[in-house]
Design a protein around this motif. Structure first.
Motif, PDB file in Angstrom:
ATOM      1  N   VAL A 254       0.849  -1.193   0.000  1.00  0.00           N
ATOM      2  CA  VAL A 254       0.000   0.000   0.000  1.00  0.00           C
ATOM      3  C   VAL A 254       0.881   1.238   0.000  1.00  0.00           C
ATOM      4  O   VAL A 254       1.936   1.264   0.639  1.00  0.00           O
ATOM      5  CB  VAL A 254      -0.988  -0.054   1.189  1.00  0.00           C
ATOM      6  N   ILE A 255       0.454   2.248  -0.752  1.00  0.00           N
ATOM      7  CA  ILE A 255       1.267   3.457  -0.898  1.00  0.00           C
ATOM      8  C   ILE A 255       0.301   4.625  -1.130  1.00  0.00           C
ATOM      9  O   ILE A 255      -0.829   4.411  -1.599  1.00  0.00           O
ATOM     10  CB  ILE A 255       2.271   3.257  -2.075  1.00  0.00           C
ATOM     11  N   SER A 256       0.723   5.838  -0.782  1.00  0.00           N
ATOM     12  CA  SER A 256      -0.204   6.966  -0.951  1.00  0.00           C
ATOM     13  C   SER A 256      -0.131   7.525  -2.369  1.00  0.00           C
ATOM     14  O   SER A 256       0.847   7.320  -3.083  1.00  0.00           O
ATOM     15  CB  SER A 256       0.134   8.062   0.050  1.00  0.00           C
ATOM     16  N   PHE A 257      -1.169   8.240  -2.757  1.00  0.00           N
ATOM     17  CA  PHE A 257      -1.185   8.908  -4.067  1.00  0.00           C
ATOM     18  C   PHE A 257       0.063   9.765  -4.230  1.00  0.00           C
ATOM     19  O   PHE A 257       0.711   9.757  -5.270  1.00  0.00           O
ATOM     20  CB  PHE A 257      -2.401   9.846  -4.177  1.00  0.00           C
ATOM     21  N   GLU A 258       0.368  10.514  -3.145  1.00  0.00           N
ATOM     22  CA  GLU A 258       1.486  11.458  -3.216  1.00  0.00           C
ATOM     23  C   GLU A 258       2.814  10.730  -3.468  1.00  0.00           C
ATOM     24  O   GLU A 258       3.622  11.140  -4.311  1.00  0.00           O
ATOM     25  CB  GLU A 258       1.561  12.194  -1.876  1.00  0.00           C
ATOM     26  N   GLU A 259       3.011   9.626  -2.760  1.00  0.00           N
ATOM     27  CA  GLU A 259       4.253   8.859  -2.926  1.00  0.00           C
ATOM     28  C   GLU A 259       4.332   8.237  -4.321  1.00  0.00           C
ATOM     29  O   GLU A 259       5.379   8.273  -4.978  1.00  0.00           O
ATOM     30  CB  GLU A 259       4.332   7.744  -1.879  1.00  0.00           C
ATOM     31  N   ALA A 260       3.212   7.665  -4.790  1.00  0.00           N
ATOM     32  CA  ALA A 260       3.223   7.011  -6.100  1.00  0.00           C
ATOM     33  C   ALA A 260       3.475   8.045  -7.200  1.00  0.00           C
ATOM     34  O   ALA A 260       4.215   7.785  -8.160  1.00  0.00           O
ATOM     35  CB  ALA A 260       1.903   6.289  -6.345  1.00  0.00           C
ATOM     36  N   ALA A 261       2.891   9.230  -7.053  1.00  0.00           N
ATOM     37  CA  ALA A 261       3.074  10.278  -8.070  1.00  0.00           C
ATOM     38  C   ALA A 261       4.537  10.687  -8.123  1.00  0.00           C
ATOM     39  O   ALA A 261       5.122  10.859  -9.194  1.00  0.00           O
ATOM     40  CB  ALA A 261       2.190  11.472  -7.738  1.00  0.00           C
ATOM     41  N   PRO A 285      -9.241   4.714  -5.770  1.00  0.00           N
ATOM     42  CA  PRO A 285      -8.057   3.884  -5.541  1.00  0.00           C
ATOM     43  C   PRO A 285      -7.519   3.313  -6.850  1.00  0.00           C
ATOM     44  O   PRO A 285      -8.297   2.941  -7.734  1.00  0.00           O
ATOM     45  CB  PRO A 285      -8.552   2.751  -4.646  1.00  0.00           C
ATOM     46  N   VAL A 286      -6.176   3.274  -6.960  1.00  0.00           N
ATOM     47  CA  VAL A 286      -5.526   2.687  -8.135  1.00  0.00           C
ATOM     48  C   VAL A 286      -4.840   1.410  -7.673  1.00  0.00           C
ATOM     49  O   VAL A 286      -4.127   1.415  -6.666  1.00  0.00           O
ATOM     50  CB  VAL A 286      -4.478   3.663  -8.728  1.00  0.00           C
ATOM     51  N   LEU A 287      -5.062   0.309  -8.385  1.00  0.00           N
ATOM     52  CA  LEU A 287      -4.379  -0.939  -8.056  1.00  0.00           C
ATOM     53  C   LEU A 287      -3.387  -1.252  -9.152  1.00  0.00           C
ATOM     54  O   LEU A 287      -3.707  -1.114 -10.332  1.00  0.00           O
ATOM     55  CB  LEU A 287      -5.386  -2.086  -7.963  1.00  0.00           C
ATOM     56  N   SER A 303      -5.465   7.503  -0.883  1.00  0.00           N
ATOM     57  CA  SER A 303      -5.133   8.873  -0.467  1.00  0.00           C
ATOM     58  C   SER A 303      -4.307   8.897   0.821  1.00  0.00           C
ATOM     59  O   SER A 303      -3.356   9.656   0.920  1.00  0.00           O
ATOM     60  CB  SER A 303      -6.378   9.739  -0.361  1.00  0.00           C
ATOM     61  N   VAL A 304      -4.650   8.064   1.795  1.00  0.00           N
ATOM     62  CA  VAL A 304      -3.873   8.059   3.032  1.00  0.00           C
ATOM     63  C   VAL A 304      -3.347   6.647   3.304  1.00  0.00           C
ATOM     64  O   VAL A 304      -4.131   5.726   3.511  1.00  0.00           O
ATOM     65  CB  VAL A 304      -4.732   8.523   4.235  1.00  0.00           C
ATOM     66  N   ALA A 305      -2.039   6.508   3.257  1.00  0.00           N
ATOM     67  CA  ALA A 305      -1.445   5.190   3.484  1.00  0.00           C
ATOM     68  C   ALA A 305      -1.155   5.013   4.967  1.00  0.00           C
ATOM     69  O   ALA A 305      -0.976   5.999   5.684  1.00  0.00           O
ATOM     70  CB  ALA A 305      -0.166   5.058   2.671  1.00  0.00           C
ATOM     71  N   PRO A 306      -1.116   3.757   5.452  1.00  0.00           N
ATOM     72  CA  PRO A 306      -0.829   3.558   6.876  1.00  0.00           C
ATOM     73  C   PRO A 306       0.593   3.994   7.218  1.00  0.00           C
ATOM     74  O   PRO A 306       1.453   4.051   6.339  1.00  0.00           O
ATOM     75  CB  PRO A 306      -0.982   2.043   7.052  1.00  0.00           C
ATOM     76  N   HIS A 307       0.808   4.266   8.479  1.00  0.00           N
ATOM     77  CA  HIS A 307       2.151   4.630   8.923  1.00  0.00           C
ATOM     78  C   HIS A 307       3.098   3.450   8.683  1.00  0.00           C
ATOM     79  O   HIS A 307       2.723   2.298   8.851  1.00  0.00           O
ATOM     80  CB  HIS A 307       2.105   4.993  10.416  1.00  0.00           C
ATOM     81  N   CYS A 308       4.320   3.777   8.293  1.00  0.00           N
ATOM     82  CA  CYS A 308       5.292   2.726   7.973  1.00  0.00           C
ATOM     83  C   CYS A 308       6.540   2.935   8.809  1.00  0.00           C
ATOM     84  O   CYS A 308       7.010   4.063   8.969  1.00  0.00           O
ATOM     85  CB  CYS A 308       5.618   2.840   6.486  1.00  0.00           C
TER      86      CYS A 308
END
Ligand code: ADP
Ligand code: ASP
Ligand code: MG
Length: 465
Positions: A254-261, A285-287, A303-308
């Protein structure tokens, strides 16, 4: 209606076996009660070969260009024959393939006489890949019992006239996509569109830039308010590094929109850089999924990924970059200097990736391109200019670097044996990037991966594999 946009890349439609796997995946979604809208790339490598044919024709090598086209025609015909067993379907498909290749050959012959390859003609030539693959895939879906209809993406995706990297006109697409596609979906049909290709408002063929089928998928998903956008490719999802470079790469669950962009922008080829934007606008959501391993859960971009626990999610690399150094003692304390520098890049329509300044110098990085000598000549009216190619930008991305101390020290310690030319951190707060020689890039990625992913957080990474 549970609408899902499913985009399949070149390797997912590379040959009859891959197209059959793709058909089975889509049929699986239909069986689950979902309504798929499918976007497909050209068969693997076809876009490259079409570009090669165009280049040969523009060089006056008419025979060479037509030979490439003839090999492509045979490959598409063979693929179609193997997939479409129904004789009526099969002969209609072969006829269509022949007509399209006849038209392509006309263009190549004309080009070999004119000897000038404009961006507009390039887009026309390259569009045949997706225009034909979408017909073949739709026929294969029908063969499996799905009610598939091929839709010309150029009626739906409308762009400006910036050939080869056209920008979509969102307001028109928002109208066209539902008008053209929803009635089909409501009738229980599965629309199949070619990705990457589009048209301007005058109806001329444009493209969204290399790798642009992901972007088509996201644009269609956004305009239809899809439940999810699925990007089907040849790896298990977004990985902690390009698995071709780093065999130890792990799947990011799982990853956030911001990180993937950020990853896509900085070179992770798994997604076209503009893909996330339409999804963010509608919070869809994008898979990212593997068509060769459909049982794998892939990567979920939300949009919001869990804390890592690990600071970084993935390492991206952008190669074929150049560094331009501008040195001018005159710039000391002057204002308006940088705007003059940027005006020159703007004039040459050359985007700048990274900037670093000191009192007397500015260093910038750009994609290595053929206008560099002209850009340097213009810049030399302001200052002394040197430029150097074969550079790579390594970009470490992760939201959890925010507020963590000592990360930069760990990064540079991991690559202490490599010469770093430029560093940037903080522009987005979620990435740390630096510039090195292209020849050092793969080694840098492996060293960083070994340092940062030796104890991966199981909430975010697939540690089982
Ligand atoms: P498609 O044809 O399906 O669009 P691409 O070749 O464009 O596929 O993108 C998939 C490729 O992206 C993978 O085979 C992989 O080598 C590369 N890649 C680069 N960075 C990453 C990453 N971080 N995670 C996964 N794949 C990556
Ligand atoms: N076929 C196009 C390319 O190779 C678009 C895509 O596959 O996304 O760039
Ligand atoms: Mg791609």
């Amino acid at each position: 209606m549970s609408l899902v946009v499913m985009k399949f890349g070149g390797t997912s439609v590379e040959d009859p076996a891959a197209i059959q796997r793709t058909a089975a995946i889509v049929a699986g979604r239909v069986a689950m009660g979902k309504s798929p809208v499918v976007v497909v790339s050209a068969l693997a490598k076809v876009t490259d070969q079409l570009l090669r044919a165009a280049a040969a024709a523009a060089n006056g090598d008419r025979t060479g260009a037509l030979a490439i086209s003839s090999r492509l025609r045979a490959r598409h015909r063979d693929t179609a024959c193997e997939l479409a067993k129904n004789p009526v379907e099969s002969s209609a498909l072969i006829d269509l393939i022949d007509k399209r290749f006849d038209a392509l050959d006309e263009v190549l012959r004309g080009l070999s006489a004119i000897l000038e390859l404009t961006p507009r003609i390039s887009d026309l030539i390259v569009s045949y890949g997706e225009r034909i693959s979408s017909h073949i895939v739709a026929a294969a879906f029908r063969e499996l019992g799905m009610n598939a209809v091929r839709v010309d993406a150029r009626e739906v995706i409308i762009t400006d006239s910036e050939f080869q990297k056209a920008a979509p006109k969102d307001d028109i697409i928002e109208k066209r996509a539902p008008e053209r596609l929803l009635p089909l979906v409501r009738e229980g049909k599965v629309p199949v569109l070619g990705g990457f290709i589009a048209s301007n408002e005058a109806g001329l063929t444009t493209t969204l830039g290399r790798g642009g089928s992901d972007f088509t998928g996201a644009l269609v998903g956004g305009a239809l308010n899809a439940e999810t956008i699925e990007i089907w490719t040849d790896v298990d999802g977004i990985m902690t590094a390009d698995p071709r470079v780093c065999p130890d790469a792990l799947r990011v669950k799982v990853i956030s929109f911001e990180e993937a962009a950020e990853l896509a922008y900085f070179g992770a080829k798994v997604l076209h850089p503009a893909t996330i934007l339409p999804a963010v606008k509608k919070n869809i959501p994008v898979l990212v999924l593997n068509s060769r391993n459909a049982a794998c859960e892939g990567t979920r971009i939300i949009s919001v990924a869990p804390h890592c626990k690990s600071p970084f999610k993935s390492i991206a690399v952008k190669k074929k970059l150049s560094i331009i150094d501008i040195v001018a003692s005159r710039m000391l304390m002057t204002h308006g200097y940088l705007s003059k520098v940027f005006a020159i890049f703007d004039k040459h329509r050359c985007p700048v990736d990274m900037v670093s300044t000191s009192e007397v110098s500015v260093s910038l990085t750009v994609d290595s391109n053929s206008s560099l000598p002209e850009i340097a000549a213009d810049l030399s009216t302001l200052a002394d200019v040197t430029y150097e190619g074969k550079k790579a930008l390594v970009c470490m991305v992760g939201e959890d670097i925010r507020g963590q101390n000592g990360i930069a020290a760990q990064v540079f310690n991991a690559i202490r044996h490599i010469n770093v030319r430029m560093i940037s951190q903080g522009a987005s707060e979620i990435n740390m990037s630096f510039m090195i020689d292209e020849d050092d890039a793969d080694e840098a990625v492996r060293s960083l991966h070994a340092a940062f992913f030796k104890d991966p957080d199981p909430v975010v990474f697939d540690v089982e594999a």
